[in-house]
Design an enzyme around this catalytic site. Sequence first.
Site, short mmCIF file in Angstrom:
data_model
loop_
_atom_site.label_atom_id
_atom_site.label_comp_id
_atom_site.label_asym_id
_atom_site.label_seq_id
_atom_site.Cartn_x
_atom_site.Cartn_y
_atom_site.Cartn_z
NE ARG A 62 -2.88 0.45 3.37
CZ ARG A 62 -2.19 0.70 4.49
NH1 ARG A 62 -1.48 1.80 4.62
NH2 ARG A 62 -2.21 -0.15 5.50
CE1 TYR A 115 -16.97 11.04 -15.93
CE2 TYR A 115 -15.75 11.26 -13.88
CZ TYR A 115 -16.55 10.52 -14.73
OH TYR A 115 -16.94 9.25 -14.36
CG ASP A 188 -9.27 15.81 -15.40
OD1 ASP A 188 -8.56 15.19 -16.22
OD2 ASP A 188 -10.29 15.32 -14.88
CE LYS A 213 -12.30 7.62 -19.11
NZ LYS A 213 -12.20 7.81 -17.69
C1 LIG Z 1 -11.93 14.09 -17.56
C2 LIG Z 1 -12.09 12.96 -16.59
N1 LIG Z 1 -11.55 13.06 -15.35
C3 LIG Z 1 -11.67 12.07 -14.45
C4 LIG Z 1 -12.37 10.92 -14.72
C5 LIG Z 1 -12.53 9.85 -13.68
O1 LIG Z 1 -11.66 8.81 -13.92
P1 LIG Z 1 -11.96 7.26 -13.54
O2 LIG Z 1 -13.16 6.83 -14.32
O3 LIG Z 1 -10.69 6.56 -13.94
O4 LIG Z 1 -12.21 7.20 -12.06
C6 LIG Z 1 -12.94 10.76 -15.99
C7 LIG Z 1 -13.70 9.54 -16.33
O5 LIG Z 1 -14.40 9.47 -17.30
C8 LIG Z 1 -12.80 11.81 -16.94
O6 LIG Z 1 -13.34 11.73 -18.17
#
Ligand SMILES: Cc1ncc(COP(=O)(O)O)c(C=O)c1O
Length: 394
Positions: A62, A115, A188, A213
């Site tokens: 961890r 998101y 992000d 992604k």
């Molecule tokens: C722009 C963006 N940030 C964060 C996330 C969250 O990531 P995760 O689905 O890996 O938890 C997503 C998921 O679609 C996303 O599109």
Amino acid sequence: MTAGAGHPDRHRREAGGFETLAIHAGQEPDPLTGAVVPPIYQVSTYAQDGVGGLRAGYEYSRSANPTRTALEECLAALEGGARALAFASGMAAEDCLLRTVCSPGDHVLIPHDAYGGTYRLFDKVLSRWQVSYRPVHLADAGAVRRALAERPARAVWVETPTNPLLSVVDIAAVAQACREAGALLVVDNTFASPYLQNPLALGADAVVHSTTKYLGGHSDVVGGAVVVSDPELGERLAFSQNATGGVAAPFDAWLTLRGIRTLPVRMERHGLNAARVADMLSTHPAVTGVLYPGLPGHPGHEVAAKQMRGFGGMVAFRVRGGEEVAVAVCGRTRLFTLGESLGGVESLIEHPARMTHASVAGSPLEVPGDLIRLSVGIESGDDLLEDLRQALAH
Ligand SMILES: Cc1ncc(COP(=O)(O)O)c(C=O)c1O
């Protein structure tokens, strides 16, 4: 000392071009066997040579694990950061970062368009711990300055390009406003990937990724990351990550790293195919608008051209006839798979209002019902165009 924190290679900076770093950063041949790919250290604990005698800084998985370390070193090199932490998902990364930098009573500016899961984290989870938020049009640096003057914020949360509307935020301009106001700037960078955009170099303090992604790139692993430029913040995050435990598992870290090695070539091809798709949709009679930062008419085109190395593989568009038509088009594609997520080699189509962004219905972040989002994959471009044309021809 937690394992990993004192790992001798932990803060080593790698040199080389992006493509070289993607393949080599954190990924030297295994010193024991010469394995050219970092092994999957599927292990929870490590033998100690006497109490506290850690062999390479590892104590318990961890706290740190060598496969995760390899991924973290690579991510830090690709984003030009001092430290990266790999998590079990993008949301785990976001949650750990926000709970590390924010305390009850703190305020955060969030995008008007983001998101849905990020909005849900602020609206439904962090708000219960007295972290308040306010959506602001972050593409307007003046609006950010005014909001920061009205009420001090601990952090400004930027997504660029945004999910799903592909809005573009001028990272350097918002970074300047944040510096003046003493707010932490988080970006992000999921949609761009580090190949196309490096927010830390533009003045951001922290970058988050859903590595699920483009970084992973093959729709076979869920993961997340935080990368920071300040080693002290990196230490605080590592402490929180160990304390709260949302770490990337060894196999997941290995799969993500395997994907990263081809990130540059994949992103080039995603961008080429997306540009062709955006061009075709722009002149299609069933389409009322195309959202792609590579189109000269896109409001963020110039900023994107300045801060990105390419415009990426995500395209959104609106259709004539409203929500029912949009839903029907999503159901008619044959090559574009109807599904959530994005950034894999295969093309995906989705209806944000009913799928990825259902959690923002009724909020200031609500998305239009006639919107369709495409994650344009790296298949033959001709096949992708033909599939979309047949799905729109009804
Ligand atoms: C722009 C963006 N940030 C964060 C996330 C969250 O990531 P995760 O689905 O890996 O938890 C997503 C998921 O679609 C996303 O599109």
